[in-house]
Scaffold this motif. Structure first.
Motif: not given
Lengths: 210, 210
Positions: A82, A85-86, A88-89, A184, B147, B192, B195-196, B199
């Motif tokens: 996770l 993937a995070q 990627s922000v 995500t 989603l 976003i 959002r992270r 999450q």
């Protein structure tokens, strides 16, 4: 199947497939001779994900490689996948020379506390948010508080859907990881795309064209 | 002020300031000799916005130039300036070879109808959303409906804040345009990023580390 069939089934040019193999984004096929390998459904599926992350999600090849490496690591806790993937922000944040990041960090931490969010100091979202908040301050003239609070409420809505989507994912670890990664990265794009749609819808409603 | 002072005040290297001048992102100063111009507070302010859009917002120099050209055009209706800012979503979408965009368009139009959104066929968000939805279908195995509906609800929350932020902006057309542009581009990143954060917060709450 051979490379040509893999290319056709996945809609990816042979040269691109070879590039992904070289870069380690795509796992090797089973070698049948010095110059040939055979591929299977797992390669078609992986190519679909690679194209989704790069073409639609806007990730770089390097970042996609990192995300895939995290997905492939069988012992890596789900939390670390996770986390990959995070990251990627972070495609959005560069070193913004003149802004005061500490002021931004103080502000995002105050917002976190207000909403009861508990996150690590190195959460990539926290750092990106700090840069945005510091930039808002730096630009001056307008404080963007309404927008900031709107973002916080919207982020809570989408993150709840994220967790629910993971909870209802059928299949083993691999399926869950795919949901997290695809949800995500592509979810970011969908979210801001829909924002544009509702912006136009509400603009027309409240400011009808003359 | 001279170029050196402008560079210092804005935290932007002289070479970069010259590049923005050449590319038309920054308006020229008042020429005082064959080799010198003087600049004023409007240049400092504009440089702040350029750096915000590029460094923090992640826009390309070309896209930033388009947004600024739209902002500078005194006769352009506000709707068209908004539209230029909205195009910044398109940084995410490339030609995704093998996906079926028409199926994606049908799906986003059904979602729009369900939520009562009225948008132009060429709304950049509609096209980007179609690509994401088509990609979800293409990847198969999991439908991402939770989603998608979460994105729709979150988009409504943020777009309402967007419109409210514009409504409370003090100042003339220039101030409103800046709110729209900065709020849209940097708001994407903030959204976003948060959002992270949520999450991670919810993951830890529902799946506590062992």
């Amino acid at each position: 199947m051979r490379m040509a069939t893999l290319s056709e089934l996945s809609g990816t040019p042979v040269a691109t497939v070879k590039y992904y193999l070289r870069e380690g984004l795509l796992h090797p096929g089973v070698r049948t001779s010095a110059t040939q390998s055979i591929y299977d459904a797992s390669h078609v599926r992986r190519l679909g994900m690679i194209r989704a992350l790069i073409d639609v999600g806007g990730l770089s090849v390097a970042r996609t490689g990192e995300v895939i490496a995290a997905m492939e690591h069988p012992d890596l806790p789900l939390g670390e996948v996770l986390s990959a993937a995070q990251q990627s922000v972070s495609r959005f944040t560069a070193t913004a020379g003149s802004i005061d990041r500490q002021a931004g960090l103080d502000r995002i931490d105050a917002i976190s506390a207000q909403h009861g969010w508990v996150v690590h100091a190195d959460n990539p979202g926290r750092l990106a948010a700090a840069d945005v908040l510091a930039t808002f301050d730096h630009l001056a003239g307008h404080d963007y508080d309404v927008l900031v609070q709107g973002c916080a409420r919207a982020a809570a809505v989408i993150a709840e859907a994220d967790l629910e989507e993971v909870a209802i994912t059928v299949g083993g670890r691999e399926a869950v990881v795919e949901t997290v990664v695809v949800g995500t990265v592509l979810g970011d794009v969908l979210l801001i795309a829909m924002r544009r749609m509702v912006q136009e819808h509400l603009s027309r409603k409240f400011y009808p064209p003359a």
